[in-house]
Design an enzyme around this catalytic site. Sequence first.
Site, mmCIF file in Angstrom:
data_model
loop_
_atom_site.group_PDB
_atom_site.id
_atom_site.type_symbol
_atom_site.label_atom_id
_atom_site.label_comp_id
_atom_site.label_asym_id
_atom_site.label_seq_id
_atom_site.Cartn_x
_atom_site.Cartn_y
_atom_site.Cartn_z
ATOM 1 N N LEU A 36 0.756 -1.185 0.113
ATOM 2 C CA LEU A 36 -0.105 -0.156 0.127
ATOM 3 C C LEU A 36 0.848 1.388 -0.010
ATOM 4 O O LEU A 36 1.847 1.153 0.378
ATOM 5 C CB LEU A 36 -0.914 0.066 1.055
ATOM 6 C CG LEU A 36 -2.065 -0.906 1.196
ATOM 7 C CD1 LEU A 36 -2.649 -0.927 2.643
ATOM 8 C CD2 LEU A 36 -3.029 -0.518 0.100
ATOM 9 N N CYS A 40 4.950 6.464 -4.707
ATOM 10 C CA CYS A 40 5.178 7.595 -3.813
ATOM 11 C C CYS A 40 5.906 7.063 -2.497
ATOM 12 O O CYS A 40 6.803 7.476 -2.089
ATOM 13 C CB CYS A 40 4.237 8.412 -3.699
ATOM 14 S SG CYS A 40 4.459 9.772 -2.206
ATOM 15 N N ASP A 304 -1.196 8.752 -12.020
ATOM 16 C CA ASP A 304 -0.381 8.873 -13.085
ATOM 17 C C ASP A 304 -0.858 7.942 -14.311
ATOM 18 O O ASP A 304 -0.472 8.488 -15.499
ATOM 19 C CB ASP A 304 0.944 8.011 -12.734
ATOM 20 C CG ASP A 304 1.673 8.707 -11.750
ATOM 21 O OD1 ASP A 304 1.329 9.769 -11.385
ATOM 22 O OD2 ASP A 304 2.963 8.246 -11.488
ATOM 23 N N HIS A 437 7.210 36.577 10.666
ATOM 24 C CA HIS A 437 8.482 37.249 10.440
ATOM 25 C C HIS A 437 9.582 36.734 11.709
ATOM 26 O O HIS A 437 8.933 36.542 12.841
ATOM 27 C CB HIS A 437 8.455 38.530 10.639
ATOM 28 C CG HIS A 437 9.857 39.352 10.614
ATOM 29 N ND1 HIS A 437 10.567 39.460 9.333
ATOM 30 C CD2 HIS A 437 10.807 39.979 11.562
ATOM 31 C CE1 HIS A 437 11.983 39.896 9.842
ATOM 32 N NE2 HIS A 437 11.998 40.241 11.060
#
Length: 448
Positions: A36, A40, A304, A437
Site C-alpha cells: 500500500l 510515492c 499517473d 517574521h
Amino acid sequence: MKYFLAIIGGGPAGYTAAEKASKQGKSVVIFEQNALGGTCLNVGCIPTKTLLYSAKQYYNALHADKYGVKAEGVQFDYAKIAQRKNKVVRKLVAGIKQKLNNDCCTVVPAAAKVLSRTDDTVVLEAAGQQYEAENLLVCTGSSNFVPPIPGVQDNPAVWDSTSALAATELPASMIIVGGGVIGMEFATLYHELGVPVTVIEAMPVILPNLDQDVVKVLRDKYEKAGIRILTDTKVMSLNGNQVTAQPAEGEAITLEAEHILISVGRRPNLDGLEALEGLEFTRKGIQVDDSMRTNLPNVYAAGDITGKIMLAHVASRQAEVAVSRMLKQIPVQRIAYNAIPSVVYTNPEIASVGLTEKEAEDIPHEVRTMPMTFSGRFVAENEGETGLCKMLVDTKHRTVLGVHMIGNPCSEFVAAASFAVRMGYTIEEFEQVVFPHPTVSEILKEIL
Ligand code: NAD
C-alpha cells in the site's frame, strides 16, 4: 456482495479514494499487488526524501565551518542511511493500512484484473476470487520508462530509480541519463555523498519544464560544485558501464561510471484493463474528463494512469474529485490544474506553481523577480547561497499567474503561492495577508 466502489491500485490516488468513499458510508474494495502507498511511498517521493535528508545532514556537517561550527571527521554509513529509509517507509505504509482498516475497506493484497463490465456492474478477479462493484476507479500508476537505447536492457550496470533506492551501497561513480526531476534529485543525493556525478540531458537545458532563470541558479551552483552536466546531448548506446553520447555539435563522446541511472520519464501501467472494451486513451494514458470519468459510464481513473501531471498530490486530488462525482455531490468538484504546486528536492530546493513565462506568452503579464537574500531568515540560514523568487502578474486582472522559486526551504511555503493562484487573488488582496517574521516565506510579500 456487490461493492459500491472497486479500486485498482493502493497508491495516493487509490488510498485517498478508498478513505473518502468509505467515510461517506460506501462499501469499498481496494486491490494492491505490492505494498500500500504505491510508488510515492515505497519507491518514490518518501524514500528519496529520506535519503536526501541524510545526504543533506552529512553535507551540512561537512560545510558547517561557514556557520562557525567545527565538525571534524564527519562520516556516513550508507547501509544505516538505507535502513532508516526502509524504516520510514514501513512506518508510513503501516499507517495507511491502519487507516483503511479503520475505515472498514476490504484490502485485497493481489493483482486485480477486470473480467467484464456493464453500465451497472464491473466484475474483477484477484488471487482466484471474483469481486463485483457498481463503480471502478483505475489508479494503477506508472512505471519507469525503459528507452529503446541499445545496451540498456539486461545491463547490470543500469539502474532505474527503484534499483537506486534499493541499493545498500553507494556507487563509486554515476552517470545519470535524463536531467529531469528524478535525475536531478539523484544527482543531488550522490553528489552530496561524494560520488562523482555526470548528468546527460537530451534537451538544451536541465529541468526543461521549469522556469529557466530558477534552473540556472541550480545549474551554476551544481557545476561549480563539480557535477558534470551535459545538455543537448543524446545517449546513443551503452556497453556495460560505458555510455556513448552524441552532443548536438561535435564528435560522439564515451563516458564510464560504475552505474548508469536511467531517468527519462515514466509510462502508465495498463495491465489488467484489457476487458474494459471501448475505453479511450490519450497519448499519455487513460482519457478522463474534469470529473475523472472515462468514456465508460461507471469507470473512473485517477493518478499517473491519466498521464496528466505525474505527482502524488495531483493523484490524491483527482481521487477526491472522482469519488465526489460518483457520489453525485453538489457543488461539482474540479481540479485547478492551473494551481498545482511542484517541488524539485535539489539543494537548494526549487518550488513553483502556476504558469511559466513560456506558458503565459499569450496573457499580458509583468514579471517580478527578487533575490531570496531580501529575506532576513534566508540570509541567516543560507550562508553563501543565492536564491530567486519570480512572480508573474496578470497585467489586466492584477492576479498572480505563477510563482517560481529556488532557495531553501521554498517547498515549505509554495502552498501560500498556490493558494493565491487557486483563489485568483489580486496583488492587493495578497498584500493583506500577514506572513510570520522572520521566515523565508516573507519573500512572497516582499515581491508584491
Ligand atoms: P522527466 O520527464 O521529469 O525528465 C526526463 C528527462 O529525460 C527529460 O528532461 C528528457 O528531456 C530527458 N531525456 C529523455 N530521453 C533522453 C535521452 N535518451 N538522453 C538524455 N536525456 C533524455 O521524468 P523523470 O525525471 O523520469 O520523472 C518521472 C515523473 O516523476 C515526472 O512526471 C516527475 O514529475 C515525477 N517525479 C516528481 C518528483 C517530485 O515531485 N519531486 C520527483 C520524482 C519524480
